[in-house]
Design a protein around this motif. Structure first.
Motif, PDB file in Angstrom:
ATOM      1  N   TRP A  56      29.964 -19.584  11.911  1.00  0.00           N
ATOM      2  CA  TRP A  56      28.935 -19.156  10.964  1.00  0.00           C
ATOM      3  C   TRP A  56      27.615 -19.884  11.178  1.00  0.00           C
ATOM      4  O   TRP A  56      26.637 -19.609  10.476  1.00  0.00           O
ATOM      5  CB  TRP A  56      29.422 -19.325   9.520  1.00  0.00           C
ATOM      6  N   PHE A  57      27.545 -20.781  12.161  1.00  0.00           N
ATOM      7  CA  PHE A  57      26.287 -21.462  12.510  1.00  0.00           C
ATOM      8  C   PHE A  57      25.673 -20.909  13.798  1.00  0.00           C
ATOM      9  O   PHE A  57      24.566 -21.272  14.166  1.00  0.00           O
ATOM     10  CB  PHE A  57      26.496 -22.968  12.728  1.00  0.00           C
ATOM     11  N   ILE A  58      26.400 -20.057  14.500  1.00  0.00           N
ATOM     12  CA  ILE A  58      26.047 -19.717  15.881  1.00  0.00           C
ATOM     13  C   ILE A  58      24.698 -19.012  16.017  1.00  0.00           C
ATOM     14  O   ILE A  58      23.971 -19.242  16.985  1.00  0.00           O
ATOM     15  CB  ILE A  58      27.179 -18.903  16.547  1.00  0.00           C
ATOM     16  N   VAL A  59      24.330 -18.155  15.068  1.00  0.00           N
ATOM     17  CA  VAL A  59      23.060 -17.438  15.232  1.00  0.00           C
ATOM     18  C   VAL A  59      21.879 -18.399  15.184  1.00  0.00           C
ATOM     19  O   VAL A  59      20.880 -18.185  15.864  1.00  0.00           O
ATOM     20  CB  VAL A  59      22.897 -16.277  14.223  1.00  0.00           C
ATOM     21  N   SER A  60      22.004 -19.474  14.419  1.00  0.00           N
ATOM     22  CA  SER A  60      20.893 -20.442  14.364  1.00  0.00           C
ATOM     23  C   SER A  60      20.684 -21.097  15.724  1.00  0.00           C
ATOM     24  O   SER A  60      19.547 -21.337  16.135  1.00  0.00           O
ATOM     25  CB  SER A  60      21.141 -21.503  13.287  1.00  0.00           C
ATOM     26  N   ILE A  61      21.763 -21.352  16.427  1.00  0.00           N
ATOM     27  CA  ILE A  61      21.677 -21.965  17.761  1.00  0.00           C
ATOM     28  C   ILE A  61      21.093 -20.955  18.746  1.00  0.00           C
ATOM     29  O   ILE A  61      20.163 -21.253  19.493  1.00  0.00           O
ATOM     30  CB  ILE A  61      23.065 -22.450  18.235  1.00  0.00           C
ATOM     31  N   ILE A  62      21.645 -19.752  18.752  1.00  0.00           N
ATOM     32  CA  ILE A  62      21.212 -18.720  19.700  1.00  0.00           C
ATOM     33  C   ILE A  62      19.733 -18.379  19.495  1.00  0.00           C
ATOM     34  O   ILE A  62      18.956 -18.339  20.457  1.00  0.00           O
ATOM     35  CB  ILE A  62      22.105 -17.467  19.575  1.00  0.00           C
ATOM     36  N   ALA A  63      19.332 -18.138  18.263  1.00  0.00           N
ATOM     37  CA  ALA A  63      17.932 -17.775  17.986  1.00  0.00           C
ATOM     38  C   ALA A  63      16.986 -18.908  18.369  1.00  0.00           C
ATOM     39  O   ALA A  63      15.933 -18.667  18.966  1.00  0.00           O
ATOM     40  CB  ALA A  63      17.764 -17.416  16.514  1.00  0.00           C
ATOM     41  N   ALA A  64      17.364 -20.143  18.052  1.00  0.00           N
ATOM     42  CA  ALA A  64      16.496 -21.281  18.371  1.00  0.00           C
ATOM     43  C   ALA A  64      16.307 -21.430  19.876  1.00  0.00           C
ATOM     44  O   ALA A  64      15.199 -21.664  20.353  1.00  0.00           O
ATOM     45  CB  ALA A  64      17.066 -22.571  17.777  1.00  0.00           C
ATOM     46  N   VAL A  65      17.378 -21.276  20.624  1.00  0.00           N
ATOM     47  CA  VAL A  65      17.295 -21.439  22.079  1.00  0.00           C
ATOM     48  C   VAL A  65      16.467 -20.321  22.711  1.00  0.00           C
ATOM     49  O   VAL A  65      15.673 -20.567  23.621  1.00  0.00           O
ATOM     50  CB  VAL A  65      18.706 -21.483  22.713  1.00  0.00           C
ATOM     51  N   ILE A  66      16.618 -19.122  22.227  1.00  0.00           N
ATOM     52  CA  ILE A  66      15.887 -17.992  22.805  1.00  0.00           C
ATOM     53  C   ILE A  66      14.400 -18.031  22.429  1.00  0.00           C
ATOM     54  O   ILE A  66      13.535 -17.864  23.280  1.00  0.00           O
ATOM     55  CB  ILE A  66      16.518 -16.653  22.369  1.00  0.00           C
ATOM     56  N   ILE A  67      14.098 -18.278  21.158  1.00  0.00           N
ATOM     57  CA  ILE A  67      12.723 -18.189  20.661  1.00  0.00           C
ATOM     58  C   ILE A  67      11.961 -19.501  20.799  1.00  0.00           C
ATOM     59  O   ILE A  67      10.749 -19.511  21.012  1.00  0.00           O
ATOM     60  CB  ILE A  67      12.708 -17.686  19.200  1.00  0.00           C
ATOM     61  N   ARG A  68      12.641 -20.641  20.613  1.00  0.00           N
ATOM     62  CA  ARG A  68      12.052 -21.969  20.818  1.00  0.00           C
ATOM     63  C   ARG A  68      10.804 -22.217  19.975  1.00  0.00           C
ATOM     64  O   ARG A  68       9.817 -22.752  20.463  1.00  0.00           O
ATOM     65  CB  ARG A  68      11.767 -22.200  22.298  1.00  0.00           C
ATOM     66  N   LYS A  69      10.872 -21.811  18.722  1.00  0.00           N
ATOM     67  CA  LYS A  69       9.745 -21.998  17.811  1.00  0.00           C
ATOM     68  C   LYS A  69      10.256 -22.482  16.463  1.00  0.00           C
ATOM     69  O   LYS A  69      11.388 -22.176  16.083  1.00  0.00           O
ATOM     70  CB  LYS A  69       8.969 -20.693  17.649  1.00  0.00           C
TER      71      LYS A  69
END
Length: 194
Positions: free
Chosen positions: A52-65
Protein backbone atom coordinates in the motif's frame (compact mmCIF):
# COMPACT_ATOMS: atom_id res chain seq x y z
CA UNK A 1 15.80 20.47 -4.66
CA UNK A 2 15.74 19.58 -8.35
CA UNK A 3 16.76 22.31 -10.76
CA UNK A 4 13.42 21.79 -12.47
CA UNK A 5 10.91 21.40 -9.65
CA UNK A 6 7.92 22.89 -11.49
CA UNK A 7 5.27 20.36 -12.36
CA UNK A 8 4.27 19.97 -16.00
CA UNK A 9 0.86 18.87 -17.21
CA UNK A 10 2.46 15.57 -18.26
CA UNK A 11 3.84 15.04 -14.72
CA UNK A 12 0.38 15.63 -13.27
CA UNK A 13 -1.25 13.25 -15.75
CA UNK A 14 1.34 10.51 -15.07
CA UNK A 15 0.87 10.75 -11.28
CA UNK A 16 -2.91 10.84 -11.72
CA UNK A 17 -2.85 7.67 -13.82
CA UNK A 18 -0.50 5.97 -11.35
CA UNK A 19 -2.78 6.95 -8.46
CA UNK A 20 -5.84 5.61 -10.23
CA UNK A 21 -4.20 2.33 -11.28
CA UNK A 22 -2.78 1.68 -7.85
CA UNK A 23 -6.04 2.68 -6.19
CA UNK A 24 -7.64 -0.23 -8.04
CA UNK A 25 -4.73 -2.52 -7.15
CA UNK A 26 -4.89 -1.42 -3.50
CA UNK A 27 -8.57 -2.40 -3.34
CA UNK A 28 -7.70 -5.81 -4.78
CA UNK A 29 -4.85 -6.12 -2.26
CA UNK A 30 -7.39 -5.80 0.56
CA UNK A 31 -8.75 -9.18 -0.55
CA UNK A 32 -5.26 -10.69 -0.37
CA UNK A 33 -4.89 -9.28 3.14
CA UNK A 34 -8.29 -10.60 4.29
CA UNK A 35 -7.56 -14.11 3.02
CA UNK A 36 -4.06 -14.13 4.54
CA UNK A 37 -5.39 -12.75 7.82
CA UNK A 38 -7.90 -15.59 8.05
CA UNK A 39 -5.03 -18.07 7.69
CA UNK A 40 -2.14 -16.37 9.52
CA UNK A 41 -3.77 -14.01 12.02
CA UNK A 42 -3.58 -10.32 12.92
CA UNK A 43 0.07 -9.59 12.10
CA UNK A 44 -0.73 -10.29 8.45
CA UNK A 45 -1.63 -6.62 7.93
CA UNK A 46 1.93 -5.64 8.78
CA UNK A 47 3.35 -8.29 6.45
CA UNK A 48 1.35 -7.06 3.43
CA UNK A 49 1.21 -3.34 4.33
CA UNK A 50 4.20 -2.38 2.20
CA UNK A 51 2.28 -2.88 -1.03
CA UNK A 52 0.00 0.00 0.00
CA UNK A 53 3.08 2.29 -0.11
CA UNK A 54 4.29 1.29 -3.57
CA UNK A 55 2.69 4.06 -5.65
CA UNK A 56 4.47 6.71 -3.58
CA UNK A 57 7.81 5.10 -4.43
CA UNK A 58 7.01 4.59 -8.12
CA UNK A 59 5.62 8.11 -8.65
CA UNK A 60 8.53 9.74 -6.82
CA UNK A 61 11.15 7.87 -8.83
CA UNK A 62 9.48 8.60 -12.17
CA UNK A 63 8.56 12.27 -11.57
CA UNK A 64 11.39 13.28 -9.17
CA UNK A 65 9.62 16.38 -7.90
CA UNK A 66 8.38 17.55 -4.51
CA UNK A 67 4.97 16.14 -3.69
CA UNK A 68 4.95 13.18 -6.10
CA UNK A 69 4.92 10.56 -3.33
CA UNK A 70 2.25 12.35 -1.33
CA UNK A 71 0.07 13.28 -4.32
CA UNK A 72 0.10 9.73 -5.72
CA UNK A 73 -0.99 8.15 -2.41
CA UNK A 74 -3.80 10.70 -2.01
CA UNK A 75 -4.99 9.94 -5.55
CA UNK A 76 -4.87 6.19 -4.88
CA UNK A 77 -6.95 6.75 -1.73
CA UNK A 78 -9.44 8.94 -3.63
CA UNK A 79 -9.76 6.25 -6.31
CA UNK A 80 -10.57 3.64 -3.69
CA UNK A 81 -13.23 5.92 -2.21
CA UNK A 82 -14.77 6.52 -5.65
CA UNK A 83 -14.85 2.76 -6.23
CA UNK A 84 -16.84 2.28 -3.03
CA UNK A 85 -14.28 1.21 -0.44
CA UNK A 86 -16.06 0.61 2.87
CA UNK A 87 -13.28 2.58 4.61
CA UNK A 88 -14.76 5.75 3.12
CA UNK A 89 -13.22 9.19 3.56
CA UNK A 90 -10.85 7.90 6.24
CA UNK A 91 -8.80 6.56 3.33
CA UNK A 92 -7.74 10.13 2.55
CA UNK A 93 -6.09 10.32 5.96
CA UNK A 94 -4.44 6.96 5.34
CA UNK A 95 -3.17 8.12 1.94
CA UNK A 96 -1.89 11.34 3.46
CA UNK A 97 -0.06 9.48 6.22
CA UNK A 98 1.52 6.90 3.92
CA UNK A 99 2.50 9.44 1.30
CA UNK A 100 3.93 11.82 3.92
CA UNK A 101 6.15 9.09 5.37
CA UNK A 102 7.73 8.41 1.99
CA UNK A 103 7.78 12.08 0.95
CA UNK A 104 9.72 13.03 4.09
CA UNK A 105 12.61 10.78 3.06
CA UNK A 106 12.75 12.23 -0.45
CA UNK A 107 12.58 15.73 1.06
CA UNK A 108 15.54 14.86 3.29
CA UNK A 109 17.57 14.28 0.10
CA UNK A 110 16.15 17.50 -1.36
CA UNK A 111 14.50 15.34 -4.05
CA UNK A 112 17.90 14.53 -5.57
CA UNK A 113 18.57 10.90 -4.64
CA UNK A 114 16.47 8.05 -5.98
CA UNK A 115 18.90 5.17 -5.54
CA UNK A 116 17.64 1.94 -4.01
CA UNK A 117 18.86 2.63 -0.43
CA UNK A 118 16.87 5.89 -0.42
CA UNK A 119 13.83 4.09 -1.82
CA UNK A 120 14.12 1.50 0.94
CA UNK A 121 14.34 4.31 3.50
CA UNK A 122 11.20 5.88 1.96
CA UNK A 123 9.33 2.58 2.27
CA UNK A 124 10.44 2.31 5.89
CA UNK A 125 9.48 5.97 6.43
CA UNK A 126 5.96 5.21 5.17
CA UNK A 127 5.87 2.16 7.44
CA UNK A 128 6.92 4.11 10.53
CA UNK A 129 4.46 6.96 10.01
CA UNK A 130 1.63 4.54 9.18
CA UNK A 131 2.46 2.49 12.28
CA UNK A 132 2.12 5.59 14.47
CA UNK A 133 -1.20 6.36 12.78
CA UNK A 134 -2.58 2.83 13.24
CA UNK A 135 -1.26 2.80 16.82
CA UNK A 136 -3.46 5.82 17.57
CA UNK A 137 -6.41 4.68 15.47
CA UNK A 138 -6.55 1.10 16.77
CA UNK A 139 -5.20 1.64 20.31
CA UNK A 140 -2.03 -0.43 19.90
CA UNK A 141 -1.02 0.64 23.42
CA UNK A 142 -3.27 -2.15 24.69
CA UNK A 143 -1.20 -4.80 22.88
CA UNK A 144 1.62 -6.82 24.40
CA UNK A 145 5.07 -5.21 23.89
CA UNK A 146 6.45 -8.29 22.11
CA UNK A 147 3.58 -8.27 19.63
CA UNK A 148 4.07 -4.54 19.01
CA UNK A 149 7.76 -5.01 18.24
CA UNK A 150 6.96 -7.90 15.89
CA UNK A 151 4.29 -5.86 14.10
CA UNK A 152 6.61 -2.85 13.76
CA UNK A 153 9.51 -4.89 12.38
CA UNK A 154 7.24 -6.74 9.94
CA UNK A 155 5.73 -3.47 8.72
CA UNK A 156 9.16 -1.91 8.17
CA UNK A 157 10.36 -5.00 6.28
CA UNK A 158 7.20 -4.96 4.20
CA UNK A 159 7.66 -1.27 3.41
CA UNK A 160 11.24 -1.93 2.36
CA UNK A 161 10.46 -5.00 0.24
CA UNK A 162 6.89 -4.71 -1.09
CA UNK A 163 6.90 -0.92 -1.24
CA UNK A 164 10.45 -0.04 -2.23
CA UNK A 165 12.28 -2.99 -3.77
CA UNK A 166 9.23 -4.13 -5.74
CA UNK A 167 8.55 -0.51 -6.71
CA UNK A 168 12.14 -0.16 -7.91
CA UNK A 169 11.86 -3.28 -10.10
CA UNK A 170 8.56 -2.09 -11.56
CA UNK A 171 10.05 1.30 -12.46
CA UNK A 172 13.12 -0.30 -14.02
CA UNK A 173 10.93 -2.66 -16.07
CA UNK A 174 8.79 0.27 -17.24
CA UNK A 175 11.90 2.28 -18.10
CA UNK A 176 13.27 -0.53 -20.28
CA UNK A 177 10.06 -0.48 -22.34
CA UNK A 178 10.59 3.18 -23.26
CA UNK A 179 7.24 4.39 -21.88
CA UNK A 180 9.04 6.73 -19.47
CA UNK A 181 10.92 8.49 -22.24
CA UNK A 182 11.07 12.23 -21.76
CA UNK A 183 10.05 12.10 -18.11
CA UNK A 184 12.33 13.28 -15.28
CA UNK A 185 13.59 9.73 -14.64
CA UNK A 186 14.69 9.52 -18.27
CA UNK A 187 16.52 12.86 -18.08
CA UNK A 188 18.28 11.77 -14.87
CA UNK A 189 19.35 8.42 -16.33
CA UNK A 190 20.62 10.05 -19.54
CA UNK A 191 22.56 12.68 -17.55
CA UNK A 192 24.10 9.97 -15.36
CA UNK A 193 25.30 8.08 -18.45
CA UNK A 194 26.76 11.20 -20.11
Amino acid sequence: MNDNSAWTLRDILIVTVLGAVFGVLYLAWVQVWLIAQAVFGPVTMDVVMGFWFIVSIIAAVIIRKPGAALFSELLAAATQILLGSPAGLLLLVTGLVQGAGAEAVFAATRWRNYRLPVLIAAGIGAAIVSFVYTWIRFDYGALAPGLLVTMFVLRCLSGALLGSVLGHFIVEALYRTGVLSGLPIDHAKRTARA
